[in-house]
Design an enzyme around this catalytic site. Structure first.
Site, PDB file in Angstrom:
ATOM      1  N   TYR B  99      29.591  19.008  -0.279  1.00  0.00           N
ATOM      2  CA  TYR B  99      29.960  20.381   0.075  1.00  0.00           C
ATOM      3  C   TYR B  99      30.982  20.977  -0.876  1.00  0.00           C
ATOM      4  O   TYR B  99      30.964  22.163  -1.161  1.00  0.00           O
ATOM      5  CB  TYR B  99      30.475  20.429   1.511  1.00  0.00           C
ATOM      6  CG  TYR B  99      29.361  20.390   2.528  1.00  0.00           C
ATOM      7  CD1 TYR B  99      28.418  21.415   2.563  1.00  0.00           C
ATOM      8  CD2 TYR B  99      29.225  19.340   3.419  1.00  0.00           C
ATOM      9  CE1 TYR B  99      27.369  21.387   3.475  1.00  0.00           C
ATOM     10  CE2 TYR B  99      28.180  19.307   4.338  1.00  0.00           C
ATOM     11  CZ  TYR B  99      27.255  20.335   4.353  1.00  0.00           C
ATOM     12  OH  TYR B  99      26.232  20.310   5.238  1.00  0.00           O
ATOM     13  N   GLU B 195      24.582  -9.699  11.597  1.00  0.00           N
ATOM     14  CA  GLU B 195      23.824  -8.489  11.260  1.00  0.00           C
ATOM     15  C   GLU B 195      24.073  -7.370  12.252  1.00  0.00           C
ATOM     16  O   GLU B 195      24.292  -6.224  11.880  1.00  0.00           O
ATOM     17  CB  GLU B 195      22.318  -8.814  11.182  1.00  0.00           C
ATOM     18  CG  GLU B 195      21.458  -7.584  10.889  1.00  0.00           C
ATOM     19  CD  GLU B 195      19.969  -7.892  10.814  1.00  0.00           C
ATOM     20  OE1 GLU B 195      19.607  -9.082  10.731  1.00  0.00           O
ATOM     21  OE2 GLU B 195      19.180  -6.939  10.822  1.00  0.00           O
ATOM     22  N   ASP B 247      18.648 -11.618  11.722  1.00  0.00           N
ATOM     23  CA  ASP B 247      17.334 -11.756  12.344  1.00  0.00           C
ATOM     24  C   ASP B 247      16.432 -12.614  11.465  1.00  0.00           C
ATOM     25  O   ASP B 247      16.628 -12.695  10.252  1.00  0.00           O
ATOM     26  CB  ASP B 247      16.665 -10.390  12.512  1.00  0.00           C
ATOM     27  CG  ASP B 247      17.278  -9.568  13.637  1.00  0.00           C
ATOM     28  OD1 ASP B 247      18.005 -10.151  14.463  1.00  0.00           O
ATOM     29  OD2 ASP B 247      17.028  -8.337  13.669  1.00  0.00           O
TER      30      ASP B 247
END
Lengths: 694, 366
Positions: B99, B195, B247
């Site tokens: 911005y 994780e 995982d």
């Protein structure tokens, strides 16, 4: 029985009329051959104009009447015996109804043949005939033409106030020129007698040819309003101007002078003014007239044309050059262009002692050796009298074949007077300059077709002034700036070519860009001997040639089988001593392959110039856009670097811009080189067909 | 305001970059920024160091080139903004920077940046071409990740005891450089990178870290730079081993690999982010048998998963036999497992049985 008699009587009344109609047609046939030989469009000349010819024709008609009538009418019983139709009339009975018709009477009935079909077209034709005469006269006399064309609505008062006529009404057409003027004694015949003129008897490039137009207009005026044509003419400084009012005796095809007055204070030193009161339709006819005037100005860059219309500002097309067009010389017919009937007629009228002499004197490009070769090829004796040839069809045919079998030098082309590519260019520029200004007027009545193109920018300007364009690049080569609009103009004048012994020359010019609409079919302006052709565009050979040209090669889009689409006006001009029209109305060019090919070649040549231009322009636009992007970015980068380093912002910008110039110039040069090579390739590798023609 | 040494250095780098451009245009040359190429082609795996490293290929970004001009301009807009940030001692997000630098060019409708997607790569370009870290440019990415453990730190002058962080843990800032975060006293034996946030919460609630004397940290999927840098610092400064719990799917393997040897995109920071000795403690493709996970907690692998797994077989850092077996087994079985699948065996199975057993038996991959 009584009923049958009545029916027969009725038929009797009918038959002569029929016969007469046919007679008038019969006359046409023999007359057309010499007409063509003389280099005029056939058919228009139904009767020879000179008194001698008239007498001759009369005699011929008397002789022809009987057998022809028998042939044409179903008097003979058919082969089948069982149904024998009753004889309706005898030759003697029929002869009573047979009488001479004057050419004027013929016209009264067939005015559509001359372009007086309806009041709006009649308006155009009247103006056109008068203007054509004026231009021809000026050119022949060697005077730079200044022509005033005025249309007055009689419904308006003297100051031009009042309501415009809606639909049909009475109008006065005035055409005034600064030409050589007309000798007092000739005025009545020229304007009050059909088929009287100077141009018919020679083979020369001219606008008018038969001497029929202006007197037909006069007759039209007389028929519709009862008012005679008014002609004022002055031949020189020391001489008085004469004002005539001439009526045509339509039975005798003779002028009747209603009044003849000397006019003392005529401002013109020399010139002619023609005033005709006619029934016309200005509202629907004006767009034809507008187009005609514009296009005449365009094809005659040596003429100044003033145009005055009811309730509108005076419009002037100033001349673009002070140079008169090259004088078109009169030539004799070329042997290869002569037809058998014409050959016989020419032979019959020849004053030479033998065929060899006849060939040498009557035709161009026939020297003694050539004449010898022709005779040898046709197996005709040198000493044969031309008159015998005129009477013996078989003999004439032998000669005709012999002529075609002999190689004869192409006719001289100094009989042609093209506009010329330079003048065509100047004509286009000055024409565009006028129509570009005319925009706002046209908005109200939506009249000039052209103005729909010119309108847009003018209107836009009225609403919100367009932001000043960024510092313009110098115009590309061949580009003209007209009233702030840039047009690319290319013109091509082809070398003269010969078609069936008739020399002709094709010219094509184009004006691309400016305010022509980019999403519409191009404007096609057709001209024959500098006369605009306004009708029957679809039937015209010029249109065919342009449609057949593949404009996609030249970066325009082109729907199959139609004119290309793009911001362009295309001008096609054919100059010839004998322009082959499809009809008597002289509205469309016949589809002769030789001529069409020549037009295509000229169009292709113009197209190649256009393609090079478009490519360069696209490139330049791209470069300019690119540069402007760089300039914007430079602004940003300079700001950032200034804040980072504290160095002067302007100094940084200056350094960047200097590199920008150098970089983009180098790129441009490289692009230009590529383009030039590409277009050279395009020019060097024309289609095979083109090569043959070159 | 007085600048610290790092900031001074960073400002100097930005100024030199700008001056090189001035020099080019003064010499009528097309100015450019030289940027090391950040793509697979210019990345190599340094076996000795065990990290992914950036190659030597660079790309010159010229100003006078239609394709590059805008990016060139953007590079300097970002440089300018960064210099200002550094000099004013403020730090901002990369979204904020977007911005700050976004505006309309001249009187056109074109903007300097249309999307943040345009400005983010420019920042990375600037990092590599300046050889300055994002943190040194006073920029941070989105913040995610939390950490607890027997350790005390100082964050921007505040002393924080990570033993008393309640259920939420300490939010790991994006910038964890020494000038912001300093490490203090600790009793930790190792670091566990988890994780997922949910699994980390289980470990926190069960006070696993207290019992095991370890630091637990999570990065909400692929750990952000702050988390990775934190793990790397804890590892390097406190000399603690790092274990990674993810995982059992290609994405989990990839998270581990990024922690271990760095990512392709941030290869230039591998040395500061990667822990080549990090150990993979699960979930392994063989755990389903070892820990008797029923097949109904498995998730079928989709085509994308299989393709990704196959791709990983070719990575040099997975060339080890055991890793090949691991990945091949996943492909063979066609199923993947989330860490939460272990909850099938009891809600605290993972903290009470699974992980302790793994560590005890040294059942990990390296």
């Amino acid at each position: 029985m009584a009923a049958i008699k009545k029916a027969a009587a009725k038929r009797k009344v009918k038959v002569p009329a029929k016969a007469e109609r046919q007679l008038s047609l019969i006359e046409v046939a023999p007359a057309s051959a010499p007409a063509r030989a003389a280099g005029v469009a056939p058919g228009k000349v139904t009767v020879k104009a000179t008194a001698k010819a008239l007498a001759k024709a009369k005699a011929a008609r008397v002789a022809a009447a009987e057998p022809e009538a028998e042939l044409e009418l179903p008097v003979e019983p058919p082969a089948a015996a069982e149904r024998t139709p009753r004889r309706r009339a005898t030759a003697e009975q029929m002869a009573k109804g047979q009488r001479e018709i004057s050419i004027s009477e013929f016209f009264t009935k067939n005015r559509h043949l001359l372009g007086f079909d309806n009041p709006s077209k009649a308006l155009l034709t009247t103006i056109k005939e008068a203007v054509d005469n004026s231009l021809d006269a000026c050119e022949e006399a060697g005077i730079l033409p200044e022509i005033t064309i005025e249309v007055r609505d009689l419904a308006l008062d003297v100051r031009g106030q009042g309501e415009l006529t809606k639909g049909e009404g009475r109008f006065v057409v005035i055409v005034e020129d600064n030409g050589p003027g007309i000798v007092k004694g000739q005025v009545p015949k020229i304007f009050g007698k059909l088929l009287y003129g100077s141009k018919f008897h020679r083979l020369k490039q001219a606008r008018g040819q038969q001497g029929i137009g202006i007197s037909a207009a006069a007759m039209y005026g007389q028929l519709t309003t009862g008012r005679p044509i008014r002609v004022t003419s002055r031949t020189g400084k020391g001489k008085p101007a004469h004002a005539f009012e001439i009526q045509i005796d339509t039975r005798k095809n003779d002028p009747t002078v209603v009044s003849d007055q000397e006019q003392k204070d005529w401002p013109q030193e020399h010139g002619t003014r023609v005033e005709l009161e006619i029934v016309a339709d200005w509202r629907t006819g004006q767009r034809f007239v507008n187009r005609y005037v514009e296009h005449t100005a365009l094809s005659n860059p040596h003429a100044t044309v003033h145009y005055l219309r009811p309730k509108q500002e005076r419009l002037t097309f100033p001349r673009a050059t002070d140079e008169l067009p090259r004088e078109a010389l009169e030539i004799k017919p070329h042997p290869h262009g002569v037809e058998l009937g014409a050959l016989m007629l020419m032979a019959a009228e020849s004053r030479s002692h033998d065929v060899k002499g006849f060939l040498q004197t009557a035709f161009s490009r026939v020297s003694a050796p050539v004449a010898g070769a022709i005779l040898k090829n046709s197996g005709i004796k040198e000493r044969l009298r031309p008159r015998e040839l005129g009477e013996d069809r078989a003999l004439a045919e032998k000669l005709h074949k012999g002529i075609l079998a002999t190689r004869i030098m192409a006719p001289s082309t100094n009989c042609l007077s093209p506009i010329g590519d330079e003048l065509m260019k100047r004509g286009l520029v000055s024409f565009l300059s006028v129509i570009e200004t005319e925009g706002p007027e046209a908005e109200d009545d939506g009249q000039l077709d052209l103005d729909s193109a010119a309108k847009k920018p003018v209107r836009r300007k009225g609403k919100a002034p367009e932001p000043a364009p960024p510092p313009e690049l110098p115009p590309e080569e061949g580009e003209e700036r007209i009233k702030g609009h840039k047009y690319f103009i290319a013109t091509v004048t082809r070398p003269p070519k010969v078609y069936r012994g008739n020399p002709f020359q094709v010219e094509v010019g184009l004006a691309f860009g400016g305010s022509w609409p980019a999403d519409k079919t191009i404007e096609l302006f057709r001209f024959a001997n500098r006369v605009p052709l306004l009708f029957q565009r679809g039937a015209c050979g010029m249109t065919e040639a342009i449609v057949k040209t593949d404009w996609r090669n030249y970066l325009l889009s082109q729907p199959k089988g139609s004119l290309p689409v793009g911001p362009m006006a295309l001008l096609v001009h054919i100059a010839s001593v004998w322009v082959p029209f499809t009809s008597e109305a002289k509205e469309a060019l016949a589809h002769y392959p030789e001529i069409i090919r020549e037009i295509q070649l000229a169009a292709q040549e113009c197209g190649r110039k256009l393609a090079t231009f478009i490519r360069k322009k696209k490139q330049a636009d791209y470069q300019a856009q690119r540069r402007s992007i760089f300039e914007l970015y430079i602004e940003e980068v300079a700001g950032s670097i200034h804040r980072i380093t504290g160095n002067s912002r302007d100094a940084i910008k200056r350094d960047f811009l200097r590199v920008a110039e150098q970089v983009t110039e180098a790129d441009l040069a490289a692009e230009d080189k590529k383009l030039d090579e590409a277009s050279e390739k395009l020019t060097r590798r024309p289609r095979r067909r083109d090569e043959e023609a070159e | 305001m007085r600048l610290d040494a790092v900031s001074k250095k960073t400002v100097g780098k930005i100024e030199r970059l700008a001056e090189s451009v001035i020099k080019s245009v003064k010499g009528r040359k097309n100015p450019f920024v030289e940027i090391p190429i950040r793509s697979l082609a210019n990345v190599h795996f340094d076996k000795k160091k065990g990290v992914v490293q950036l190659g030597s290929q660079t790309q010159k970004r010229y100003f006078f080139n239609v394709a590059m001009a805008k990016k060139f301009m953007q590079t300097f807009l970002v440089s300018d903004a960064c210099k200002e940030l550094v000099e004013s001692g403020k730090t901002t997000s990369i979204r904020d920077l977007y911005y700050i630098t976004k505006h309309t060019i001249g009187d056109t409708r074109q903007n300097t940046f249309e999307e943040q997607d345009e400005s983010d790569p420019i920042i990375e370009d600037l990092e590599v071409s300046l050889d300055a870290l994002r943190e040194e440019l006073h920029l941070f990415a989105s913040r995610k990740g939390s950490m607890v453990g027997p350790v005390t730190i100082r964050d921007s002058g505040d002393t924080i005891d990570l033993r008393r962080m309640g259920s939420g843990g300490w939010a790991v800032p994006s910038i964890v450089e020494e000038n912001v975060v300093q490490l203090g006293k600790h009793e930790a034996r190792y670091i566990l990178l988890i994780e997922k946030d949910a699994v980390w919460s289980r470990f926190n609630e069960d006070k696993f870290w207290k019992r095991e004397k370890c630091i637990i940290i999570q990065g909400g999927g692929q750990p952000p730079r702050g988390v990775r840098r934190m793990v790397q610092r804890l590892h390097a400064e406190l000399r603690l081993p790092v274990y990674v719990l993810v995982d059992n799917d290609p994405w989990g393997f990839y998270i581990y690999s990024v922690m271990k040897q760095g990512s392709i995109n941030l290869a230039y920071e591998s040395m500061r982010m990667a822990v080549p000795s990090a150990r993979f403690v699960g979930l392994s493709s063989f755990d389903k048998d070892k820990y008797e996970l029923p097949m109904n907690v498995a998730i079928k692998m989709d085509d994308g998963d299989v393709a990704r797994a196959r791709q990983m077989l070719a990575y040099p850092w997975f060339a080890d036999k055991r890793w090949q077996r691991e990945i091949q087994e996943m492909v063979r079985s066609g199923v993947k497992f989330e860490l939460e699948a272990l909850s099938r065996r009891g809600i605290s199975f993972i903290t009470e049985e699974y992980l302790p057993k793994k560590l005890r038996e040294k059942d990990w991959l390296e």
